[in-house]
Design a protein around this motif. Structure first.
Motif, PDB file in Angstrom:
ATOM      1  N   ALA A   1      12.342   5.855 -29.308  1.00 41.35           N
ATOM      2  CA  ALA A   1      11.209   6.556 -29.924  1.00 41.35           C
ATOM      3  C   ALA A   1       9.946   5.739 -29.689  1.00 41.35           C
ATOM      4  O   ALA A   1      10.004   4.521 -29.500  1.00 41.35           O
ATOM      5  N   HIS A   2       8.808   6.412 -29.723  1.00 40.45           N
ATOM      6  CA  HIS A   2       7.507   5.792 -29.428  1.00 40.45           C
ATOM      7  C   HIS A   2       6.470   6.415 -30.353  1.00 40.45           C
ATOM      8  O   HIS A   2       6.275   7.633 -30.349  1.00 40.45           O
ATOM      9  N   TRP A   3       5.835   5.567 -31.164  1.00 41.39           N
ATOM     10  CA  TRP A   3       4.756   6.022 -32.037  1.00 41.39           C
ATOM     11  C   TRP A   3       3.543   5.132 -31.818  1.00 41.39           C
ATOM     12  O   TRP A   3       3.688   3.912 -31.666  1.00 41.39           O
ATOM     13  N   GLU A   4       2.355   5.732 -31.827  1.00 48.23           N
ATOM     14  CA  GLU A   4       1.130   4.976 -31.538  1.00 48.23           C
ATOM     15  C   GLU A   4      -0.058   5.605 -32.244  1.00 48.23           C
ATOM     16  O   GLU A   4      -0.150   6.832 -32.370  1.00 48.23           O
TER      17      GLU A   4
ATOM     18  N   TRP B   1       3.163   2.054 -38.930  1.00 47.42           N
ATOM     19  CA  TRP B   1       2.269   1.989 -40.086  1.00 47.42           C
ATOM     20  C   TRP B   1       2.243   0.593 -40.691  1.00 47.42           C
ATOM     21  O   TRP B   1       1.207   0.156 -41.215  1.00 47.42           O
ATOM     22  N   ALA B   2       3.342  -0.131 -40.582  1.00 45.16           N
ATOM     23  CA  ALA B   2       3.322  -1.533 -41.017  1.00 45.16           C
ATOM     24  C   ALA B   2       2.341  -2.331 -40.168  1.00 45.16           C
ATOM     25  O   ALA B   2       1.577  -3.165 -40.680  1.00 45.16           O
ATOM     26  N   GLY B   3       2.344  -2.089 -38.861  1.00 42.34           N
ATOM     27  CA  GLY B   3       1.393  -2.773 -37.978  1.00 42.34           C
ATOM     28  C   GLY B   3      -0.040  -2.376 -38.262  1.00 42.34           C
ATOM     29  O   GLY B   3      -0.946  -3.224 -38.290  1.00 42.34           O
TER      30      GLY B   3
ATOM     31  N   ALA C   1      -0.578   4.065 -49.412  1.00 40.28           N
ATOM     32  CA  ALA C   1       0.766   3.786 -49.913  1.00 40.28           C
ATOM     33  C   ALA C   1       1.191   2.353 -49.627  1.00 40.28           C
ATOM     34  O   ALA C   1       2.098   1.828 -50.284  1.00 40.28           O
ATOM     35  N   LEU C   2       0.526   1.713 -48.668  1.00 38.53           N
ATOM     36  CA  LEU C   2       0.813   0.318 -48.314  1.00 38.53           C
ATOM     37  C   LEU C   2      -0.225  -0.628 -48.892  1.00 38.53           C
ATOM     38  O   LEU C   2      -0.276  -1.801 -48.523  1.00 38.53           O
TER      39      LEU C   2
ATOM     40  N   ASP D   1       9.192  -5.240 -40.123  1.00 37.49           N
ATOM     41  CA  ASP D   1       9.558  -3.944 -40.676  1.00 37.49           C
ATOM     42  C   ASP D   1      10.810  -3.404 -39.996  1.00 37.49           C
ATOM     43  O   ASP D   1      11.693  -2.837 -40.656  1.00 37.49           O
ATOM     44  N   VAL D   2      10.911  -3.576 -38.678  1.00 35.01           N
ATOM     45  CA  VAL D   2      12.108  -3.119 -37.958  1.00 35.01           C
ATOM     46  C   VAL D   2      13.324  -3.928 -38.387  1.00 35.01           C
ATOM     47  O   VAL D   2      14.407  -3.376 -38.648  1.00 35.01           O
ATOM     48  N   ARG D   3      13.179  -5.217 -38.483  1.00 39.64           N
ATOM     49  CA  ARG D   3      14.320  -6.088 -38.787  1.00 39.64           C
ATOM     50  C   ARG D   3      14.875  -5.888 -40.189  1.00 39.64           C
ATOM     51  O   ARG D   3      16.058  -6.167 -40.438  1.00 39.64           O
ATOM     52  N   ARG D   4      14.063  -5.417 -41.103  1.00 35.21           N
ATOM     53  CA  ARG D   4      14.555  -5.247 -42.476  1.00 35.21           C
ATOM     54  C   ARG D   4      15.304  -3.929 -42.661  1.00 35.21           C
ATOM     55  O   ARG D   4      15.906  -3.684 -43.715  1.00 35.21           O
TER      56      ARG D   4
END
Length: 278
Positions: free
Chosen positions: A239-242, A133-135, A267-268, A155-158
């Motif tokens: 995991a894989h989301w698309e 969702w960040a992407g 929300a973003l 987003d992953v790194r934080r």
């Protein structure tokens, strides 16, 4: 070249996207302990038939299924089989696609089968979906392709680190353009690779499939002898989301989300375009 779509073509992709959303809903309901991944493939085939849509996975490069079913340490491209029976505690990624009037949609979800999942697995699934969702939120007029990659990576790194000490952002596979074919230019990385530059501008009519794949350990993968199934090198789960997303003059529209992505993107701080099929 990047294919740009007109509003009528985006409407057809939205129709395909809603079929994919229904495939995911029905397959997730059927993904219970004791069910086989082959059964899920037949559920997906029935949804396609019910909506008069065509599969875009079946026969693609010789792939034998209507969906990809990737369990635990399988990152992507798992082949459905009646011999693969789901167990409570499994982590299952379901990658699905559909074609309507010659236009494609493609999306993936990761579901928790039964009960007994460790906190690390629950967190893995949350982190991966959130990075997607960040992407998607970076799919804005005026941005460039690299802004999507950076949004996913940052987003992953934080996130708080897992016991392995890092999240593995899979590098060999990523997102892609989508439209009159399932896989088109541009390739969408889930991390920033400086030598690639900033990539093309995000303009109206551009449609992308954004798909982070994250593991609990290494980002490195290998392909099994079936030439499809991709596993992590260290056996850690992934995991894989698309989602497929279109950019219009009025903003983005998440083609494969039932609500067009309205709630999650709001929300973003992102306002979605009107749904052409609403």
């Amino acid at each position: 070249m990047v294919e740009l779509k007109n509003p009528e073509q985006i409407a057809s992709m939205r129709a395909a996207g809603l079929v994919v959303a229904e495939m995911h809903r029905r397959c997730a309901e059927a993904a219970v302990p004791g069910a086989s991944t082959g059964e899920l493939d037949r559920v997906a085939a029935q949804v396609l038939a019910d909506h008069g849509a065509e599969p875009n996975f079946l026969g693609y490069g010789g792939f034998p299924g209507n969906i990809c079913t990737s369990v635990n340490d399988v990152v992507v491209h798992g082949i459905p089989s009646d011999d693969e029976v789901l167990r409570s505690g499994d982590l299952l990624s379901i990658d699905a696609g559909a074609i309507v009037d010659g236009w494609h949609a493609d999306a993936a979800i990761t579901v928790l089968v039964g009960e007994g999942h460790s906190p690390e697995v629950l967190e893995l699934n949350r982190v991966t979906e959130e990075s997607l969702w960040a992407g998607l939120a970076a799919m804005r007029l005026g941005n460039r392709l690299v802004d999507i990659s950076r949004a996913v990576q940052n987003d992953v790194r934080r996130q708080p680190k897992p016991p392995s000490g890092k999240w593995g952002i899979v590098e060999e596979y990523g997102g892609h353009g989508i439209g009159s074919a399932m896989h088109m230019d541009p390739h969408v990385l889930n991390y920033v690779e400086r030598r690639r530059g900033r990539g093309p501008k995000l303009v109206p009519g551009m449609c992308l499939a954004i798909e982070p794949m994250i593991s609990l350990g290494t980002p490195r993968t290998h392909v099994l002898a079936d030439d499809w199934t991709v596993k992590t090198d260290d056996g850690t789960w992934a995991a894989h989301w698309e989602h497929s997303i279109a950019l219009t003059e009025e903003g983005p529209l998440v083609l494969t989300a039932p609500d067009g992505g309205r709630e999650r993107l709001a929300a973003l701080g992102v306002t979605t375009a009107p749904d052409p099929l609403a």
